[in-house]
Design a protein around this motif. Structure first.
Motif, PDB file in Angstrom:
ATOM      1  N   ASP A   1       2.147  -9.937  12.404  1.00 49.46           N
ATOM      2  CA  ASP A   1       0.891 -10.672  12.353  1.00 49.46           C
ATOM      3  C   ASP A   1       0.210 -10.584  10.996  1.00 49.46           C
ATOM      4  OD1 ASP A   1       1.027 -11.529  15.027  1.00 49.46           O
ATOM      5  OD2 ASP A   1       0.230  -9.624  15.738  1.00 49.46           O
ATOM      6  N   SER A   2       0.779  -9.808  10.067  1.00 48.54           N
ATOM      7  CA  SER A   2       0.161  -9.612   8.759  1.00 48.54           C
ATOM      8  C   SER A   2       1.140  -9.975   7.651  1.00 48.54           C
ATOM      9  CB  SER A   2      -0.304  -8.153   8.608  1.00 48.54           C
ATOM     10  OG  SER A   2      -1.298  -7.841   9.558  1.00 48.54           O
ATOM     11  N   TYR A   3       0.619 -10.015   6.427  1.00 49.37           N
ATOM     12  CA  TYR A   3       1.417 -10.344   5.250  1.00 49.37           C
ATOM     13  C   TYR A   3       1.648  -9.109   4.397  1.00 49.37           C
ATOM     14  CZ  TYR A   3       0.266 -15.264   6.214  1.00 49.37           C
ATOM     15  OH  TYR A   3       0.127 -16.505   6.788  1.00 49.37           O
ATOM     16  N   GLN A   4       2.862  -8.993   3.852  1.00 47.83           N
ATOM     17  CA  GLN A   4       3.206  -7.893   2.962  1.00 47.83           C
ATOM     18  C   GLN A   4       3.719  -8.447   1.641  1.00 47.83           C
ATOM     19  OE1 GLN A   4       6.416  -5.319   4.260  1.00 47.83           O
ATOM     20  NE2 GLN A   4       5.575  -3.557   3.173  1.00 47.83           N
ATOM     21  N   THR A   5       3.303  -7.832   0.539  1.00 42.23           N
ATOM     22  CA  THR A   5       3.769  -8.258  -0.773  1.00 42.23           C
ATOM     23  C   THR A   5       5.125  -7.644  -1.086  1.00 42.23           C
ATOM     24  OG1 THR A   5       2.820  -6.405  -2.017  1.00 42.23           O
ATOM     25  CG2 THR A   5       1.359  -8.268  -1.532  1.00 42.23           C
ATOM     26  N   ARG A   6       5.777  -8.159  -2.129  1.00 44.29           N
ATOM     27  CA  ARG A   6       7.082  -7.623  -2.537  1.00 44.29           C
ATOM     28  C   ARG A   6       6.970  -6.174  -2.992  1.00 44.29           C
ATOM     29  NH1 ARG A   6       9.227 -11.887  -6.813  1.00 44.29           N
ATOM     30  NH2 ARG A   6       7.037 -11.718  -7.414  1.00 44.29           N
ATOM     31  N   GLU A   7       5.774  -5.808  -3.489  1.00 41.85           N
ATOM     32  CA  GLU A   7       5.572  -4.432  -3.953  1.00 41.85           C
ATOM     33  C   GLU A   7       5.305  -3.451  -2.825  1.00 41.85           C
ATOM     34  OE1 GLU A   7       4.686  -7.431  -6.978  1.00 41.85           O
ATOM     35  OE2 GLU A   7       3.869  -7.078  -4.987  1.00 41.85           O
ATOM     36  N   GLY A   8       5.163  -3.957  -1.602  1.00 40.40           N
ATOM     37  CA  GLY A   8       4.953  -3.078  -0.458  1.00 40.40           C
ATOM     38  C   GLY A   8       3.524  -2.974   0.013  1.00 40.40           C
ATOM     39  N   TYR A   9       2.590  -3.587  -0.721  1.00 34.83           N
ATOM     40  CA  TYR A   9       1.211  -3.612  -0.248  1.00 34.83           C
ATOM     41  C   TYR A   9       1.084  -4.559   0.947  1.00 34.83           C
ATOM     42  CZ  TYR A   9      -0.106  -1.472  -4.714  1.00 34.83           C
ATOM     43  OH  TYR A   9      -0.207  -0.638  -5.789  1.00 34.83           O
ATOM     44  N   TRP A  10       0.063  -4.308   1.764  1.00 37.02           N
ATOM     45  CA  TRP A  10      -0.250  -5.201   2.876  1.00 37.02           C
ATOM     46  C   TRP A  10      -1.590  -5.877   2.626  1.00 37.02           C
ATOM     47  CZ3 TRP A  10       2.813  -6.090   7.234  1.00 37.02           C
ATOM     48  CH2 TRP A  10       3.958  -5.291   7.324  1.00 37.02           C
ATOM     49  N   LEU A  11      -1.675  -7.159   2.942  1.00 35.91           N
ATOM     50  CA  LEU A  11      -2.947  -7.885   2.891  1.00 35.91           C
ATOM     51  C   LEU A  11      -3.703  -7.596   4.179  1.00 35.91           C
ATOM     52  CD1 LEU A  11      -1.626 -11.262   1.481  1.00 35.91           C
ATOM     53  CD2 LEU A  11      -3.357  -9.850   0.395  1.00 35.91           C
ATOM     54  N   ILE A  12      -4.963  -7.224   4.055  1.00 32.18           N
ATOM     55  CA  ILE A  12      -5.705  -6.809   5.249  1.00 32.18           C
ATOM     56  C   ILE A  12      -5.968  -7.993   6.181  1.00 32.18           C
ATOM     57  CG2 ILE A  12      -6.790  -4.828   4.123  1.00 32.18           C
ATOM     58  CD1 ILE A  12      -9.375  -6.533   3.929  1.00 32.18           C
ATOM     59  N   PRO A  13      -5.791  -7.812   7.493  1.00 32.06           N
ATOM     60  CA  PRO A  13      -6.161  -8.842   8.456  1.00 32.06           C
ATOM     61  C   PRO A  13      -7.657  -8.808   8.759  1.00 32.06           C
ATOM     62  CG  PRO A  13      -5.176  -6.997   9.587  1.00 32.06           C
ATOM     63  CD  PRO A  13      -5.108  -6.674   8.124  1.00 32.06           C
ATOM     64  N   THR A  14      -8.312  -7.713   8.381  1.00 31.16           N
ATOM     65  CA  THR A  14      -9.745  -7.521   8.561  1.00 31.16           C
ATOM     66  C   THR A  14     -10.134  -6.289   7.758  1.00 31.16           C
ATOM     67  OG1 THR A  14     -11.416  -6.731  10.136  1.00 31.16           O
ATOM     68  CG2 THR A  14      -9.138  -6.391  10.743  1.00 31.16           C
ATOM     69  N   SER A  15     -11.379  -6.239   7.286  1.00 33.22           N
ATOM     70  CA  SER A  15     -11.790  -5.052   6.533  1.00 33.22           C
ATOM     71  C   SER A  15     -12.049  -3.860   7.445  1.00 33.22           C
ATOM     72  CB  SER A  15     -13.018  -5.345   5.666  1.00 33.22           C
ATOM     73  OG  SER A  15     -14.073  -5.872   6.418  1.00 33.22           O
ATOM     74  N   GLU A  16     -11.820  -4.015   8.745  1.00 37.76           N
ATOM     75  CA  GLU A  16     -11.730  -2.841   9.619  1.00 37.76           C
ATOM     76  C   GLU A  16     -10.727  -1.847   9.044  1.00 37.76           C
ATOM     77  OE1 GLU A  16      -9.410  -1.614  13.710  1.00 37.76           O
ATOM     78  OE2 GLU A  16      -9.904  -3.717  13.393  1.00 37.76           O
ATOM     79  N   VAL A  17      -9.623  -2.365   8.489  1.00 38.39           N
ATOM     80  CA  VAL A  17      -8.569  -1.500   7.956  1.00 38.39           C
ATOM     81  C   VAL A  17      -9.109  -0.623   6.840  1.00 38.39           C
ATOM     82  CG1 VAL A  17      -6.330  -1.450   6.798  1.00 38.39           C
ATOM     83  CG2 VAL A  17      -6.752  -3.132   8.608  1.00 38.39           C
ATOM     84  N   THR A  18      -9.775  -1.224   5.876  1.00 41.65           N
ATOM     85  CA  THR A  18     -10.246  -0.452   4.724  1.00 41.65           C
ATOM     86  C   THR A  18     -11.473   0.387   5.052  1.00 41.65           C
ATOM     87  OG1 THR A  18     -11.296  -2.531   4.020  1.00 41.65           O
ATOM     88  CG2 THR A  18      -9.269  -1.879   2.911  1.00 41.65           C
ATOM     89  N   LEU A  19     -12.413  -0.177   5.788  1.00 43.06           N
ATOM     90  CA  LEU A  19     -13.630   0.569   6.108  1.00 43.06           C
ATOM     91  C   LEU A  19     -13.313   1.802   6.952  1.00 43.06           C
ATOM     92  CD1 LEU A  19     -16.111  -2.338   6.944  1.00 43.06           C
ATOM     93  CD2 LEU A  19     -16.041  -0.961   4.854  1.00 43.06           C
ATOM     94  N   THR A  20     -12.486   1.643   7.972  1.00 41.52           N
ATOM     95  CA  THR A  20     -12.150   2.773   8.841  1.00 41.52           C
ATOM     96  C   THR A  20     -11.373   3.838   8.070  1.00 41.52           C
ATOM     97  OG1 THR A  20     -12.028   1.226  10.705  1.00 41.52           O
ATOM     98  CG2 THR A  20     -11.130   3.427  11.052  1.00 41.52           C
ATOM     99  N   ASN A  21     -10.465   3.390   7.213  1.00 39.98           N
ATOM    100  CA  ASN A  21      -9.636   4.335   6.469  1.00 39.98           C
ATOM    101  C   ASN A  21     -10.356   5.003   5.301  1.00 39.98           C
ATOM    102  OD1 ASN A  21      -6.668   4.633   7.331  1.00 39.98           O
ATOM    103  ND2 ASN A  21      -7.001   2.428   7.550  1.00 39.98           N
ATOM    104  N   THR A  22     -11.622   4.685   5.078  1.00 40.11           N
ATOM    105  CA  THR A  22     -12.365   5.437   4.056  1.00 40.11           C
ATOM    106  C   THR A  22     -12.455   6.919   4.421  1.00 40.11           C
ATOM    107  OG1 THR A  22     -14.493   4.895   5.109  1.00 40.11           O
ATOM    108  CG2 THR A  22     -13.760   3.470   3.294  1.00 40.11           C
ATOM    109  N   VAL A  23     -12.252   7.255   5.707  1.00 34.55           N
ATOM    110  CA  VAL A  23     -12.280   8.662   6.119  1.00 34.55           C
ATOM    111  C   VAL A  23     -10.875   9.186   6.416  1.00 34.55           C
ATOM    112  CG1 VAL A  23     -14.627   8.492   7.017  1.00 34.55           C
ATOM    113  CG2 VAL A  23     -12.701   8.081   8.563  1.00 34.55           C
TER     114      VAL A  23
END
Length: 430
Positions: free
Chosen positions: A218-240
């Motif tokens: 359901d998500s996109y991944q770059t050739r370098e292995g990064y993932w594009l966030i489907p929602t900033s829930e991913v980044t905000l939650t992972n701040t901890v």
């Protein structure tokens, strides 16, 4: 992720909770892997002890000149060393299998969540506002004369393919105004901390909030292995992620406006007309990090924050609680807000507000020190749309459409639009 000790201690309760999700047989599979893993660990520890004893005896046998005993013990030490390595490797492999299985199992629903197989079994909690009585036939957002000049699906498809849209002129400005209004409301009236985060993340961050490993398609991944966030829930939650917090620092309430990216692999053929379901869209996302005792109260608070946005925009909506069969994998309970769309003559989802308990925190190893002392505990996490910007745009223009093809704008947005009260049938702010 689930606590293997809790499953081990009460497998019947765990299996019953999974049955409410429509899943059966997983508990026995988990316990079988766990039992085999523990057996290998115990055997490795026994072999290690035997190796240690034999190692001590080797020196004694050599000192006594007992060559035959010395040789026997030397061979025994080598065998035990090999046994230890083999069983530790087997235990490690079983541990990996167990972790991989646990990472794919959804969260356990709260007892208050209604049972059901799909959206038809969701339960309405309340409604706000009354849909306008119209003396003309309403149309969907993409057919409103005021909106057509500024919503360019052909150019979006030329640039990027299906389910991409180019917004222009008054529509683009309205879209930007909506995001700005939502952020301002949340930071000034709801006490959320405005946060800006990357849209590219490491794989561990997607695992932490539950998008991986099960929902990678359901998500996109770059050739370098990064993932594009489907929602900033991913980044905000992972701040901890990996942090040990003080309980006094909780709750931590954050809000972010970000681009979001979804392949929509599981929604082929749904909502392909217009911009209701896009591969790239914007969302204002709320995330709370709290302690074990405050999760449900925080869920009610976050739901109210999302509702307040819809009320300020004068949009009729209803709040529902999702049943076990319609709830996202990471949630223990979810409230959906559905906004009235006159063009479709129905309510459509515009926000999901979920309480996840410690499910994400275990994946992230995010804990806090209780104020009264004692062992660290896992934080509890919540997330909710506050709101999806594109869907809010759709709702505003459909509910504001007039018989002459113009669109009346909510008063709350006018300060962000230079005082404009409407979009004319020709697509101009007036």
């Amino acid at each position: 992720m689930h606590d293997i000790r809790a499953i081990r201690d009460n497998p019947e309760a765990f299996e019953a909770a999974l049955n409410r999700r429509g899943l059966t047989g997983l508990t026995s599979q988990i316990l079988s892997l766990d039992g085999a893993r523990r057996e290998r660990i115990s055997a490795a520890e026994t072999a290690q002890a035997e190796q240690n004893r034999a190692s001590k005896d080797v020196g004694a046998a050599k000192a006594r000149g007992e060559e035959a005993e010395f040789e026997r013990l030397r061979v025994l030490v080598a065998e035990k060393k090999a046994d230890v390595a083999r069983m530790q490797a087997e235990a490690g492999d079983l541990d990996g299998q167990l972790r991989d299985l646990l990472l794919t199992i959804p969260n356990l629903p709260l007892e208050s969540v209604p049972d059901g197989g799909g959206e038809e079994d969701n339960v309405e909690l309340r409604r706000w506002g009354t849909p306008r009585a119209l003396d003309f036939q309403p149309v969907e957002h993409f057919d409103i004369p005021a909106i057509r000049p500024g919503m360019d699906f052909a150019t979006g498809a030329k640039l990027s393919g299906s389910r991409f849209t180019v917004l222009k002129g008054s529509v683009a400005r309205l879209h930007r105004a909506l995001a700005q209004f939502m952020i301002d409301l949340h930071i000034t009236q709801h006490g959320l901390e405005e946060t800006w985060t990357p849209v590219l993340v490491l794989e561990d961050m997607m695992v932490g909030t539950g998008q991986l490993p099960k929902f990678g398609e359901d998500s996109y991944q770059t050739r370098e292995g990064y993932w594009l966030i489907p929602t900033s829930e991913v980044t905000l939650t992972n701040t901890v992620h990996g942090d040990l917090l003080d309980q006094a620092a909780l709750p931590r309430r954050m809000v972010a406006h970000s681009q979001c990216f979804r392949s929509e692999a599981g929604s082929a053929g749904r909502d392909t007309t217009g911009m209701l379901r896009q591969h790239q869209f914007e969302k204002v996302e709320m995330v709370s990090i709290t302690d074990a005792e405050s999760g449900l109260a925080e869920h009610a608070r976050m739901t109210r924050c999302a509702e307040a946005v819809l009320e300020a925009l004068e949009l009729p909506y209803r709040t529902i609680v999702l049943c076990t069969g319609d709830m996202g994998a990471g949630a223990r309970i979810t409230h959906d807000l559905e906004v009235w769309l006159p063009g479709q003559n129905r309510y459509r989802e515009i926000s999901s507000v979920s309480y996840c308990g410690d499910y994400q925190a275990r994946r992230m190893n995010a804990r806090y020190r209780p104020a009264e002392g004692g062992k660290p505990e896992f934080v509890h996490t919540l997330n909710g749309s506050g709101l999806a910007v594109g869907r809010a745009l759709i709702a505003v223009v459909e509910n504001g459409q007039q018989a002459d093809g113009s669109v009346r704008l909510p008063a709350a947005l006018r300060p962000y639009l230079g005082g404009a009260e409407a979009i004319s049938a020709e697509g101009q702010l007036i």
